[in-house]
Design a protein around this motif. Sequence first.
Motif, PDB file in Angstrom:
ATOM      1  N   ILE A  38      12.418 -50.501  16.429  1.00 42.78           N
ATOM      2  CA  ILE A  38      12.367 -50.447  17.893  1.00 42.78           C
ATOM      3  C   ILE A  38      12.684 -49.019  18.347  1.00 42.78           C
ATOM      4  CG2 ILE A  38      13.560 -51.162  20.015  1.00 42.78           C
ATOM      5  CD1 ILE A  38      13.873 -53.950  18.685  1.00 42.78           C
ATOM      6  N   LYS A  39      13.730 -48.425  17.772  1.00 38.15           N
ATOM      7  CA  LYS A  39      14.089 -47.041  18.105  1.00 38.15           C
ATOM      8  C   LYS A  39      12.969 -46.085  17.710  1.00 38.15           C
ATOM      9  CE  LYS A  39      19.061 -47.721  17.764  1.00 38.15           C
ATOM     10  NZ  LYS A  39      20.334 -47.240  17.230  1.00 38.15           N
ATOM     11  N   PHE A  40      12.324 -46.361  16.598  1.00 42.64           N
ATOM     12  CA  PHE A  40      11.208 -45.544  16.120  1.00 42.64           C
ATOM     13  C   PHE A  40      10.101 -45.515  17.176  1.00 42.64           C
ATOM     14  CE2 PHE A  40       7.581 -44.584  13.369  1.00 42.64           C
ATOM     15  CZ  PHE A  40       8.103 -43.704  12.439  1.00 42.64           C
ATOM     16  N   VAL A  41       9.744 -46.684  17.702  1.00 36.31           N
ATOM     17  CA  VAL A  41       8.701 -46.765  18.737  1.00 36.31           C
ATOM     18  C   VAL A  41       9.175 -46.093  20.026  1.00 36.31           C
ATOM     19  CG1 VAL A  41       7.403 -48.367  20.220  1.00 36.31           C
ATOM     20  CG2 VAL A  41       7.500 -48.738  17.743  1.00 36.31           C
ATOM     21  N   GLU A  42      10.436 -46.226  20.363  1.00 39.82           N
ATOM     22  CA  GLU A  42      10.957 -45.542  21.555  1.00 39.82           C
ATOM     23  C   GLU A  42      10.792 -44.027  21.428  1.00 39.82           C
ATOM     24  OE1 GLU A  42      14.973 -47.028  21.770  1.00 39.82           O
ATOM     25  OE2 GLU A  42      14.338 -48.912  22.713  1.00 39.82           O
ATOM     26  N   ILE A  43      11.041 -43.489  20.241  1.00 40.05           N
ATOM     27  CA  ILE A  43      10.852 -42.050  20.018  1.00 40.05           C
ATOM     28  C   ILE A  43       9.369 -41.699  20.118  1.00 40.05           C
ATOM     29  CG2 ILE A  43      11.025 -40.196  18.301  1.00 40.05           C
ATOM     30  CD1 ILE A  43      13.625 -41.672  17.323  1.00 40.05           C
ATOM     31  N   LEU A  44       8.509 -42.511  19.518  1.00 38.98           N
ATOM     32  CA  LEU A  44       7.069 -42.273  19.634  1.00 38.98           C
ATOM     33  C   LEU A  44       6.657 -42.199  21.101  1.00 38.98           C
ATOM     34  CD1 LEU A  44       5.625 -44.664  16.904  1.00 38.98           C
ATOM     35  CD2 LEU A  44       5.586 -42.165  16.852  1.00 38.98           C
ATOM     36  N   ASN A  45       7.179 -43.124  21.895  1.00 36.04           N
ATOM     37  CA  ASN A  45       6.808 -43.162  23.314  1.00 36.04           C
ATOM     38  C   ASN A  45       7.242 -41.916  24.075  1.00 36.04           C
ATOM     39  OD1 ASN A  45       5.324 -45.517  23.384  1.00 36.04           O
ATOM     40  ND2 ASN A  45       7.080 -46.806  23.892  1.00 36.04           N
TER      41      ASN A  45
END
Length: 166
Positions: free
Chosen positions: A150-157
């Motif tokens: 989830i944090k990984f996707v937040e960084i991507l965003n």
Amino acid sequence: MFKLEPLKNMTDEEKYKYMLILLKGQLSSEQDEIANLSNASAIVMACVDKLNWAGFYILRDKELVLGPFQGLPACNRIQMGKGVCGTSLANRIIQRIEDVHAFPGHIACDEASRSELVVPIVKDDVPYGVLDLDSPYVGRFTELEEKYLIKFVEILNKYINWKNIL
């Protein structure tokens, strides 16, 4: 520069924290979305043990289309609401599936996959795709992987302009 050596002596949580640091470093030094997603999938594959596939499906014309990934060839297109990936994005809910063969409507892109973790990619309430991880082990994914992906996707965003990929 990415180095695998530090990963050998880390706990899973330490690996996932390192994974996020690697991702930020990679994304902050490159503007091209495809290059960044390609390296992002490689970072996941290097840092998360017991995977046979890690990558992205991008939403185009109400259909998920295969994006950058690491692993064997995969399904090119997945309909919204179908399979684990299509269900995840349609419902905007993470899917952590212990045994994909027990998931109604599972799409078997690789018969070796037994469990799956899918994180929907939604930015400013607009769906853009999913991050998909597959493992050949039943029950491979836990709350720990879910938390860090989830944090990984937040960084991507924060770094990816998804509209440039559409």
